[in-house]
Scaffold this motif. Structure first.
Motif, PDB file in Angstrom:
ATOM      1  N   THR A 149     -13.156 -28.711 -43.258  1.00 48.15           N
ATOM      2  CA  THR A 149     -12.143 -30.063 -42.399  1.00 48.15           C
ATOM      3  C   THR A 149     -13.275 -31.083 -43.600  1.00 48.15           C
ATOM      4  O   THR A 149     -12.640 -32.505 -43.516  1.00 48.15           O
ATOM      5  N   LEU A 156     -12.150 -22.275 -47.087  1.00 51.24           N
ATOM      6  CA  LEU A 156     -11.237 -20.943 -45.980  1.00 51.24           C
ATOM      7  C   LEU A 156     -10.393 -19.646 -46.814  1.00 51.24           C
ATOM      8  O   LEU A 156     -10.332 -18.786 -46.325  1.00 51.24           O
ATOM      9  N   THR A 157     -10.323 -20.019 -47.754  1.00 47.91           N
ATOM     10  CA  THR A 157      -9.808 -19.384 -48.999  1.00 47.91           C
ATOM     11  C   THR A 157     -10.706 -18.348 -49.400  1.00 47.91           C
ATOM     12  O   THR A 157     -10.097 -16.345 -48.518  1.00 47.91           O
ATOM     13  N   PHE A 207      -5.100 -25.931 -44.054  1.00 48.78           N
ATOM     14  CA  PHE A 207      -5.380 -25.095 -44.112  1.00 48.78           C
ATOM     15  C   PHE A 207      -4.401 -23.876 -43.874  1.00 48.78           C
ATOM     16  O   PHE A 207      -4.970 -23.021 -44.265  1.00 48.78           O
ATOM     17  N   LEU A 208      -3.121 -24.088 -43.701  1.00 48.55           N
ATOM     18  CA  LEU A 208      -2.001 -23.223 -44.308  1.00 48.55           C
ATOM     19  C   LEU A 208      -1.997 -21.880 -44.483  1.00 48.55           C
ATOM     20  O   LEU A 208      -1.990 -20.955 -45.287  1.00 48.55           O
ATOM     21  N   THR A 209      -2.146 -23.014 -45.904  1.00 42.35           N
ATOM     22  CA  THR A 209      -1.764 -22.518 -47.531  1.00 42.35           C
ATOM     23  C   THR A 209      -2.803 -21.604 -47.752  1.00 42.35           C
ATOM     24  O   THR A 209      -3.056 -20.722 -48.620  1.00 42.35           O
ATOM     25  N   SER A 210      -4.725 -22.224 -47.555  1.00 42.60           N
ATOM     26  CA  SER A 210      -6.141 -21.603 -47.661  1.00 42.60           C
ATOM     27  C   SER A 210      -5.791 -20.683 -47.198  1.00 42.60           C
ATOM     28  O   SER A 210      -6.522 -19.808 -47.938  1.00 42.60           O
ATOM     29  N   THR A 211      -5.443 -20.765 -46.232  1.00 41.48           N
ATOM     30  CA  THR A 211      -5.998 -19.007 -45.935  1.00 41.48           C
ATOM     31  C   THR A 211      -4.768 -18.095 -45.935  1.00 41.48           C
ATOM     32  O   THR A 211      -5.133 -17.217 -46.186  1.00 41.48           O
ATOM     33  N   MET A 212      -3.664 -18.594 -45.959  1.00 40.89           N
ATOM     34  CA  MET A 212      -2.748 -17.477 -46.802  1.00 40.89           C
ATOM     35  C   MET A 212      -2.606 -16.868 -48.276  1.00 40.89           C
ATOM     36  O   MET A 212      -2.814 -16.085 -48.831  1.00 40.89           O
ATOM     37  N   VAL A 272     -11.312 -23.003 -33.949  1.00 38.41           N
ATOM     38  CA  VAL A 272     -10.169 -23.951 -34.830  1.00 38.41           C
ATOM     39  C   VAL A 272     -10.853 -25.134 -33.734  1.00 38.41           C
ATOM     40  O   VAL A 272     -10.741 -26.400 -34.725  1.00 38.41           O
ATOM     41  N   LEU A 320      -2.977 -29.962 -42.205  1.00 37.54           N
ATOM     42  CA  LEU A 320      -3.413 -28.071 -41.750  1.00 37.54           C
ATOM     43  C   LEU A 320      -2.116 -27.809 -42.832  1.00 37.54           C
ATOM     44  O   LEU A 320      -1.728 -26.050 -42.634  1.00 37.54           O
ATOM     45  N   TYR A 321      -1.201 -27.923 -44.043  1.00 36.44           N
ATOM     46  CA  TYR A 321      -1.210 -27.668 -45.113  1.00 36.44           C
ATOM     47  C   TYR A 321      -2.263 -27.291 -45.940  1.00 36.44           C
ATOM     48  O   TYR A 321      -1.643 -25.747 -45.950  1.00 36.44           O
TER      49      TYR A 321
END
Length: 541
Positions: free
Chosen positions: A190, A277-278, A222-227, A114, A219-220
């Protein structure tokens, strides 16, 4: 009536001619793909060549032939399309990488990945943007605004994770593969997010509020795509575990895995998230849970199907880029000043090298200071290889450049044409030169011991690459294989053994809660007469 027919017939003729031209183009392209595969197989043992470089060279040669036969009017049979790249070609490549990646090595270096992929991309983008502002103004390029300069930074900060798959070997250099490829996935995401942010923000009034907004937006995303990728992967595992499609048809469960994987990517694009990322994390989750809920024949099918789609997409991309490199329309604008085009390409290449060095070595120093064990530290030779292997630029850079400097693949402005041709030049030069020299550089800086066979056999089998050993199998990831970890009684104890401690607690949580619900190794539905039962009976005998 006769007048009506006379007006319709020419339109039908034009339609049939267009359809025939498309059929000819597709035949030629499929034949070239076959040639790339055959020639790549013949050159497989070559220490210098790989399929990416082979496809690029064949694409350029084909472009030259088409250019000569068309009398200098055209050099390609297809125009480079961002939609074709981002919607159809990139998803199978990134998904298969997540599906096949060695998860222990990836998550063990997750913080480093990261840092390199997110923080490093921002540093590289900043250096490239500042560099082009200083140097391009001294060259006779044309009018470029601040948005163009920042977009150039984002375009050339994007590494080529596709070519990394071809150059590095996951078994021979697991740490380097994990770092460079993992960084490449985060870096691509990114770069795309950064590029979209540059296009959407008003850059005429830059203030700290915009910077904070961008960081929060990243950050939003990154986190939402991962989730989203994790949730889609878990949903596929739950559906297949509960309904167990293999009881009726192997084709259904294989089709469901493929469609759910592609659905995760398209849902991310629908909600303006990072599809890269997703689909990557969807692949990781599917290989950990879903893959063990299907029949043994489906495991073999999905393993080879995902790898085949990824392989064909990779070859298609590089063949596509090679043919589009000789687009005469764009080179016509820079033909009057070739020195300017060469200078722009050289400056961009130098800034790419400087931008990458500016974060690889300092961040590696900080990471090494934070690690206690000498075996976990990144040596200077490894840092050089990571720096070198990430210098390649590929189709992501070209797609972003087309988005910024063309309309529907065409441009009539000289500065835009210079940027497009310079991007193509940088991609060709970096892929061929750095791609050719990466394997020899690894063998020179990091020579492998002669008895590597036993080492490779005992490597982490926790991926679908090995069909004989289950995911997170008994040989490597069992509780008995891990070093004994004392329950940390304080924060200091946790910090002293973070990797093994986190892994131990994750395994307990996974075995107690996740696998009973979503399936996985040890929780595969059991049906009499299935391939799973037959293999189990053979092991018992």
């Amino acid at each position: 009536m006769a007048i009506g027919l006379s007006s319709v017939i020419p339109k039908l003729q034009m339609l049939f001619t267009s359809d025939h031209a498309s059929v000819v183009s597709m035949n030629l392209f499929v034949a070239l793909l076959c040639a790339c595969i055959v020639i790549g197989h013949l050159l497989e043992e070559n220490r210098w060549m790989n399929e990416s470089i082979t496809a690029l060279v064949i694409g350029v040669c084909t472009g030259v032939v088409i250019l000569l036969t068309s009398g200098g009017k055209s050099s390609h049979i297809f125009v480079f399309s961002e939609d074709l790249f981002f919607i159809y070609l990139l998803p199978p490549i990134i998904f298969n990488a997540g599906f096949q990646v060695k998860k222990k090595q990836f998550f063990r270096n997750f913080v480093t990945i990261v840092l390199f992929g997110a923080v490093g991309t921002l540093i590289s983008c900043g250096i490239i943007s500042l560099g082009v502002i200083q140097f391009f103004k001294k060259l006779d390029i044309g009018s470029l605004d601040i948005g163009d300069y920042l977009a150039i930074g984002a375009i050339f900060a994007a590494t080529d994770s596709v070519c990394t798959l071809q150059v590095l070997n996951q078994d021979e250099t697991p740490l380097l593969y994990s770092l460079v490829f993992g960084e490449g996935v985060v870096n691509d995401a990114t770069s795309v997010v950064l590029f979209n942010a540059i296009q959407s923000f008003d850059l005429t009034h830059i203030d700290p509020r915009i910077a904070l907004h961008f960081i929060g937006n990243f950050l939003y995303l990154f986190l939402t795509s991962t989730m989203l990728g994790v949730m889609t992967g878990l949903l596929s595992a739950y559906i297949i575990k509960k309904l167990y499609f293999g009881r009726h048809s192997t084709d259904r469960e294989v089709a469901l895995m493929m469609l759910m994987a592609y659905l995760s990517y398209m849902m991310a694009e629908l909600f303006y998230l990072s599809g890269i990322l997703t689909v990557f994390f969807c692949g990781i989750v599917m290989s950990h849970y879903t893959w063990h809920n299907v029949t043994e024949s489906s495991r073999v099918t999905t393993k080879h199907a995902f790898a085949t789609f990824s392989f064909v997409a990779e070859i298609f991309i590089f063949l596509y880029v090679g043919m589009d490199a000789l687009d005469i329309e764009k080179w016509r604008f820079v033909s009057d000043s070739p020195g300017t085009s060469v200078a722009v390409s050289s400056i961009l290449m130098a800034l790419i090298m400087a931008g990458r060095a500016a974060f690889i070595f300092p961040l590696s120093l900080l990471i090494n200071l934070a690690k206690k064990s000498p075996n976990e530290k990144i040596s200077y030779r490894q840092q050089v290889v990571v720096w070198w292997a990430g210098l390649m630029r590929g189709a992501v850079s070209i797609a972003l450049a087309y988005n910024q400097f063309t309309r529907s693949g065409h441009t009539q402005l000289r500065p835009n044409a210079i940027m497009i041709t310079s991007t193509i030049t940088v991609v060709l030069f970096s892929t061929v030169v750095f791609g050719l020299l990466t394997k020899p550089l690894i063998r020179f800086l990091l020579p492998q011991p002669k008895n590597t066979t036993s080492m490779l056999l005992s490597s982490d089998p926790s991926t679908p690459k090995s069909i004989t050993v289950p995911l997170l199998g008994e040989g490597q990831d069992s509780e008995f294989d891990l070093p004994e970890v004392v329950r940390p009684s304080s924060i200091r104890a946790l910090l002293s053994t973070p990797t093994h401690t986190v892994h131990r607690y994750w395994r307990k949580f996974d075995d107690a809660f996740m696998r009973p619900v979503f399936g996985g190794r040890g929780f595969v539905p059991f049906v009499p007469g299935s391939p799973t039962e037959r293999s189990f009976q053979q092991q018992e005998q």
